[in-house]
Design a protein around this motif. Structure first.
Motif, PDB file in Angstrom:
ATOM      1  N   GLN A  56      -3.227  13.560 -30.671  1.00 45.45           N
ATOM      2  CA  GLN A  56      -2.308  13.245 -29.734  1.00 45.45           C
ATOM      3  C   GLN A  56      -0.925  13.241 -30.405  1.00 45.45           C
ATOM      4  OE1 GLN A  56      -2.757  12.259 -26.600  1.00 45.45           O
ATOM      5  NE2 GLN A  56      -4.894  12.839 -27.304  1.00 45.45           N
ATOM      6  N   SER A  57       0.062  14.356 -30.164  1.00 43.74           N
ATOM      7  CA  SER A  57       1.550  14.000 -31.091  1.00 43.74           C
ATOM      8  C   SER A  57       2.632  13.757 -30.303  1.00 43.74           C
ATOM      9  CB  SER A  57       1.014  15.834 -31.259  1.00 43.74           C
ATOM     10  OG  SER A  57       1.579  16.357 -29.930  1.00 43.74           O
ATOM     11  N   ARG A  58       2.111  13.199 -29.197  1.00 45.48           N
ATOM     12  CA  ARG A  58       3.697  12.433 -28.932  1.00 45.48           C
ATOM     13  C   ARG A  58       2.887  11.269 -28.610  1.00 45.48           C
ATOM     14  NH1 ARG A  58       5.423  10.517 -23.779  1.00 45.48           N
ATOM     15  NH2 ARG A  58       8.163  10.907 -23.189  1.00 45.48           N
ATOM     16  N   VAL A  59       3.663  10.331 -29.230  1.00 50.29           N
ATOM     17  CA  VAL A  59       3.476   9.101 -29.378  1.00 50.29           C
ATOM     18  C   VAL A  59       4.884   7.784 -29.282  1.00 50.29           C
ATOM     19  CG1 VAL A  59       3.192   7.152 -30.893  1.00 50.29           C
ATOM     20  CG2 VAL A  59       1.177   9.060 -30.918  1.00 50.29           C
ATOM     21  N   ARG A  60       4.822   7.123 -28.796  1.00 53.82           N
ATOM     22  CA  ARG A  60       6.351   6.031 -28.275  1.00 53.82           C
ATOM     23  C   ARG A  60       5.545   4.446 -28.599  1.00 53.82           C
ATOM     24  NH1 ARG A  60      10.824   9.228 -25.985  1.00 53.82           N
ATOM     25  NH2 ARG A  60      11.381   7.447 -25.362  1.00 53.82           N
ATOM     26  N   ILE A  61       5.514   4.062 -29.137  1.00 51.05           N
ATOM     27  CA  ILE A  61       4.939   2.854 -29.840  1.00 51.05           C
ATOM     28  C   ILE A  61       6.266   1.901 -29.809  1.00 51.05           C
ATOM     29  CG2 ILE A  61       3.080   4.076 -29.494  1.00 51.05           C
ATOM     30  CD1 ILE A  61       2.974   3.339 -32.847  1.00 51.05           C
ATOM     31  N   PHE A  62       5.711   0.405 -30.155  1.00 53.99           N
ATOM     32  CA  PHE A  62       6.381  -0.787 -30.171  1.00 53.99           C
ATOM     33  C   PHE A  62       5.842  -1.682 -30.329  1.00 53.99           C
ATOM     34  CE2 PHE A  62       6.466  -1.257 -25.624  1.00 53.99           C
ATOM     35  CZ  PHE A  62       6.548  -2.951 -25.314  1.00 53.99           C
ATOM     36  N   GLU A  63       6.021  -2.850 -31.118  1.00 54.45           N
ATOM     37  CA  GLU A  63       6.081  -3.641 -31.032  1.00 54.45           C
ATOM     38  C   GLU A  63       6.156  -5.293 -31.257  1.00 54.45           C
ATOM     39  OE1 GLU A  63       2.518  -6.663 -34.310  1.00 54.45           O
ATOM     40  OE2 GLU A  63       3.226  -4.382 -34.680  1.00 54.45           O
ATOM     41  N   VAL A  64       6.261  -6.432 -30.850  1.00 57.82           N
ATOM     42  CA  VAL A  64       7.105  -7.459 -31.197  1.00 57.82           C
ATOM     43  C   VAL A  64       6.354  -8.292 -31.687  1.00 57.82           C
ATOM     44  CG1 VAL A  64       8.410  -9.126 -30.074  1.00 57.82           C
ATOM     45  CG2 VAL A  64       8.659  -7.742 -28.927  1.00 57.82           C
ATOM     46  N   GLY A  65       6.744  -8.545 -33.040  1.00 56.58           N
ATOM     47  CA  GLY A  65       5.854  -9.070 -34.369  1.00 56.58           C
ATOM     48  C   GLY A  65       7.053 -10.038 -35.450  1.00 56.58           C
ATOM     49  N   THR A  66       5.729 -10.614 -36.393  1.00 56.88           N
ATOM     50  CA  THR A  66       6.869 -11.211 -37.225  1.00 56.88           C
ATOM     51  C   THR A  66       6.987 -10.697 -38.954  1.00 56.88           C
ATOM     52  OG1 THR A  66       5.339 -13.845 -36.041  1.00 56.88           O
ATOM     53  CG2 THR A  66       6.491 -13.954 -38.299  1.00 56.88           C
TER      54      THR A  66
ATOM     55  N   THR B  21      10.279 -13.711 -39.679  1.00 60.69           N
ATOM     56  CA  THR B  21      10.970 -13.135 -39.097  1.00 60.69           C
ATOM     57  C   THR B  21      11.103 -12.872 -37.763  1.00 60.69           C
ATOM     58  OG1 THR B  21      13.312 -12.427 -40.380  1.00 60.69           O
ATOM     59  CG2 THR B  21      13.567 -11.938 -38.264  1.00 60.69           C
ATOM     60  N   GLN B  22      11.420 -13.100 -36.530  1.00 64.61           N
ATOM     61  CA  GLN B  22      10.752 -12.583 -35.240  1.00 64.61           C
ATOM     62  C   GLN B  22      11.180 -10.711 -35.212  1.00 64.61           C
ATOM     63  OE1 GLN B  22       8.079 -13.056 -33.128  1.00 64.61           O
ATOM     64  NE2 GLN B  22       8.222 -14.617 -34.434  1.00 64.61           N
ATOM     65  N   VAL B  23      10.796 -10.042 -34.844  1.00 63.10           N
ATOM     66  CA  VAL B  23      10.931  -8.057 -34.798  1.00 63.10           C
ATOM     67  C   VAL B  23      10.718  -7.886 -34.003  1.00 63.10           C
ATOM     68  CG1 VAL B  23      11.423  -6.592 -36.407  1.00 63.10           C
ATOM     69  CG2 VAL B  23      11.721  -8.694 -37.788  1.00 63.10           C
ATOM     70  N   LEU B  24      11.908  -6.868 -33.525  1.00 61.05           N
ATOM     71  CA  LEU B  24      11.201  -5.936 -32.522  1.00 61.05           C
ATOM     72  C   LEU B  24      11.799  -4.256 -33.233  1.00 61.05           C
ATOM     73  CD1 LEU B  24      11.759  -5.684 -28.559  1.00 61.05           C
ATOM     74  CD2 LEU B  24      12.285  -3.171 -29.889  1.00 61.05           C
ATOM     75  N   SER B  25      10.459  -3.924 -32.807  1.00 62.25           N
ATOM     76  CA  SER B  25      10.593  -2.216 -34.311  1.00 62.25           C
ATOM     77  C   SER B  25       9.380  -1.235 -33.651  1.00 62.25           C
ATOM     78  CB  SER B  25       9.930  -2.538 -35.542  1.00 62.25           C
ATOM     79  OG  SER B  25      10.112  -3.757 -36.551  1.00 62.25           O
ATOM     80  N   ALA B  26       9.614  -0.532 -33.335  1.00 56.80           N
ATOM     81  CA  ALA B  26       9.538   0.798 -32.535  1.00 56.80           C
ATOM     82  C   ALA B  26       9.223   2.201 -33.277  1.00 56.80           C
ATOM     83  CB  ALA B  26      10.346   1.266 -31.430  1.00 56.80           C
ATOM     84  N   LEU B  27       8.576   3.135 -32.871  1.00 57.36           N
ATOM     85  CA  LEU B  27       8.244   4.415 -33.577  1.00 57.36           C
ATOM     86  C   LEU B  27       8.539   5.185 -32.654  1.00 57.36           C
ATOM     87  CD1 LEU B  27       6.204   5.394 -36.507  1.00 57.36           C
ATOM     88  CD2 LEU B  27       5.582   6.776 -34.256  1.00 57.36           C
TER      89      LEU B  27
END
Length: 790
Positions: free
Chosen positions: A564-574, A582-588
């Motif tokens: 699976q080469s096309r990946v667009r993900i994110f996470e809202v976490g601590t 710290t609450q952070v929104l991170s993505a890849l």
């Protein structure tokens, strides 16, 4: 928890039908999962005496039994059970009897011998799923009495789903307290006899870990009957509670646990030496457990030890070398209070859950230990005989949970429940549950019984009142809402709004572990010291994360390994940095810009695609157009393709391409882009401001300039905006060129300027003058050369 209805009714004075009190228990939070009969449906099965057993002349495996069923004359019954013997009491299904499943017993011939009935096994009566032979009844069982009456089989097993916070309900006593409160009756506790000491034998007890074990009681009982058999009534109560019989002493321990809620353990005294020591294990010590596993103990594990070493993991499981057996003659009984967290930690560490640990980790009554050992002593002496020595007790009051006193306000009850509850009802309910009340001006001072670990605050007391009072008694009322106008201000944005934007852009939300490998963590934040875990699951999960990126990269790697080469993900976490969370929104983002399709040619995602996704997020804040970008020095990102995001002087986050060295560490060939935005940077939005839409036409002018390739486009746009003033509606870069015809170190940039006045049509002279001022400013500030202007 499974419990016998008849056993429970011995403790409560209630004439309610089974269905009614089960319904009330469910409404009060003790959900009834099932109600099932203790035996199959059968008839005409009686207690019989086997007078004589003779071999069958035509079959080696069959025997001819002469059986007295109390009808005046013995009958002949052919039996194939190996455990049949002359003189035994057994269950006889007489001619005409009907067994579970509809089997009707008729007179028949087996190998030429007439059989007038059938001697039954527990399986044939529906008492168990398997058995080794006939059901052996006690020698004093009255001949001719119905087996159903004798064994009290007109009973039901009630299975109750007890929530984790209600450890006090894991016993007959605890459930009886609940039913007594629900039915406004009292608990009818059976009388337990305090057994006198018939021996002076003791076994020394030392408690070193007083914080983990503040109360420990032990007693020696010598010369028990090694051949004693657990009485049928006790066997049945254990069976109906879902427990099997093991040994008379062990069965008594389990019985007391089910009856009172206090887990106990019995050691074979002959296997112990030098006295009992309750202590923390030494790292590396081993113990062979009753489940036939040998485990290596951790230093924080509470153990029961003697001079030779650990003999049990306290409150969890005993050791196989010190457990009672058929040859045991002297025993040491143990009854203790262990701190719940200590037991819970051991259960998870050694994967050794047991009925005892199930109760200890939820909290047992710290005042129950002596009562339990007295009850167990009474039963052991009655079943197996022996001589009991005096109790040895060690108690450290400082670590025993104290009775909490909570102020319960009358008006607070009404506000939370939504209706008033009479003082008499409040006092009755709490008193029946074991709480002590003292009247005060606005309510009561309530003393919580020590067994109720779940009651910690006033709201818990109110919950107790309403669940016993009855939710159905709360009247339906219409909600009254007061509307107030208020000054419009910047409001906090919901995190869901930002996650929805990302999902709309093709991202998938993931959840990764907050615990990561310390070595991996240092690649991302080498200057930050992560918080280590006291009891890590593994070395790969030993510290709290300071960034979500390592988890996202692991998810990407997992997908790449599965093509699976096309990946667009994110996470809202601590993230855990120092003492702050710290609450952070991170993505890849990695792989193609678009999913596979025929409509347009795909390409690999780039820096500006990710920048566009981030700016879409900031549209909710109202200042996406005012964002500025500065070259970032983040150690995990490519130094030439990363940027810090600002709004004025406020830092909003960082994004960029994964550093080549980290890409190599994760064995990733393609480009991987990451961004991280603290939620506080997305928290507030600008207040929307109305601006009249101009009725007059807009004018577009394009200019192309030649300038140094080190000058950012943003600087040019800012200069144009400053010179053009309010007439400028937008300035957009629509072309950048380097190559043939352009000197080395230079670049050509083309900008589209949209000009519009709010109250009049712009004249050619006004526009020409403005454009000339813009060109002059660019020449003065950046030595720009005009290539064209239209």
């Amino acid at each position: 928890m499974k419990i016998s209805e008849l056993w429970l009714r011995e403790w409560i004075d209630s004439s309610l039908t089974r269905d009614v009190f089960c319904e009330r228990m469910t409404m009060a939070g003790l959900e009834i999962e099932s109600i099932s009969p203790v035996a199959g449906e059968f008839s005409d099965v009686v207690v019989a005496h086997v007078e004589k057993v003779e071999p069958h002349p035509e079959a080696d495996r069959l025997q001819i039994c002469t059986v007295d069923s109390g009808d005046g004359s013995p009958v002949m019954v052919v039996c194939g059970a190996k455990n049949v013997f002359a003189g035994m009491k057994a269950a006889l299904a007489k001619e005409g009897a009907v067994l579970p499943g509809g089997l009707k017993i008729r007179r028949t011939k087996l190998r030429g011998v007439a059989s007038h009935g059938m001697l039954c096994s527990p399986v044939e009566l529906g008492l168990s799923e398997e058995s080794a032979g006939l059901l052996v009844l006690p020698a004093d069982a009255p001949i001719g009495q119905s087996v159903k009456e004798y064994l009290q089989l007109n009973d039901h097993i009630i299975e109750i789903s007890v929530t984790p916070n209600r450890g006090d309900c894991l016993s007959v006593l605890g459930i009886a307290h609940e039913i007594a409160a629900l039915t406004n009756t009292t608990v009818r506790s059976p009388t337990f006899n305090k057994m006198p000491d018939t021996s002076q034998d003791t076994f020394s007890v030392t408690v070193q870990a007083v914080e983990q074990c503040p109360h420990y009681v032990g007693r020696v009982i010598r010369q028990i009957n090694a051949s004693a058999i657990t009485p049928l009534w006790l066997q049945e109560r254990l069976r109906r509670s879902g427990m099997r019989c093991i040994h008379p002493v062990v069965d008594v321990m389990n019985y007391v646990m089910l009856e009172l809620g206090q887990p106990m353990h019995a050691f074979d005294l002959a296997t112990l030496s030098g006295g009992i020591t309750v202590r923390l294990a030494n790292a590396g010590e081993q113990i062979a457990l009753l489940d036939e596993r040998t485990v290596t103990l951790q230093s924080e594990t509470l153990v029961i030890a003697d001079q030779k070493g650990p003999q049990a993991i306290a409150g969890v499981m005993g050791g196989s070398l010190s457990g009672v057996s058929t040859s045991t003659q002297d025993i040491f009984l143990e009854s203790a209070f262990f701190q719940p967290i200590t037991i819970a930690r051991a259960v998870r560490e050694y994967q050794a859950a047991s009925e005892s640990s199930h109760r200890f980790e939820r909290g047992v009554d710290p005042a129950l230990q002596i009562k339990a050992i007295e009850r167990a002593t009474e039963l052991v002496l009655a079943i197996a005989g022996g001589n009991a020595g005096p109790m040895v007790a060690v108690q450290q009051e400082n670590y025993i949970p104290t009775q909490k006193t909570i102020t319960l306000r009358r008006d607070r009850i009404q506000k939370i429940i939504g209706t008033s509850v009479a003082d008499a009802d409040t006092q009755r309910i709490l008193s029946n549950l074991g709480f002590q009340l003292k009247n005060i001006s606005n309510g009561w001072e309530v003393i919580v019984p020590p067994r109720r670990f779940d009651v910690k605050a006033e709201i818990d007391l109110i919950e107790e009142i309403i669940r016993i009072y009855g939710y159905e008694k709360v009247p339906l009322t219409k909600s009254v809402v007061e509307l107030h106008s208020h000054t419009l201000a910047a409001e906090a944005q919901s995190t869901n709004a930002f996650t929805k934007i990302l999902i709309d852009q093709g991202y998938h939300e993931v959840v990764t572990y907050s615990f990561i490998d310390e070595k991996l963590q240092r690649h991302f934040n080498p200057n930050q010291q992560p918080i280590p875990l006291v009891n890590p699951i593994s070395s790969e999960m030993s510290v709290m994360r300071t960034s979500i990126w390592p988890g996202l990269l692991n998810v990407l790697q997992y997908n790449l390994n599965r093509q699976q080469s096309r990946v667009r993900i994110f996470e809202v976490g601590t993230c855990f940095v120092g003492s702050e969370e710290t609450q952070v929104l991170s993505a890849l983002v990695s792989g193609g810009l678009f999913p596979l399709q025929w409509g347009m040619k795909d390409r690999v995602v780039d820096f500006f695609d990710v920048k566009g996704d981030i700016e879409n997020l900031f549209t909710l804040t109202g200042y996406s157009g005012a964002l500025t970008y500065q070259a970032s020095k983040h150690p995990a990102l490519h130094p030439g393709q990363s940027a810090d995001i600002y709004h004025g002087d406020q830092y909003l986050g960082v994004f960029g391409l994964l550093h080549p060295s980290l890409a190599k560490t994760f064995d990733m060939d393609g480009k991987v882009y990451l961004f991280e935005l603290p939620l506080k940077s997305l928290q507030f939005t600008n207040i929307p401001q109305f601006r009249e839409i101009s009725k007059f036409p807009a004018i577009r002018r394009d200019i192309a300039i030649l300038l140094e390739d080190t000058v950012p486009a943003k600087h040019i746009q800012d200069t144009i905006s400053k010179v053009a003033g309010p007439l400028l509606q937008s300035v957009t870069v629509f072309d950048v060129y380097q190559g043939k015809g352009i000197p080395s170190g230079k670049k050509s940039m083309a900008f589209a300027l949209v000009l519009q006045h709010a109250s009049q049509t712009l004249t050619d002279e006004t526009v020409a003058d403005l454009m000339q001022r813009v060109i002059t400013a660019l020449q003065d500030s950046y030595a720009a050369e005009l290539r064209s202007s239209t």
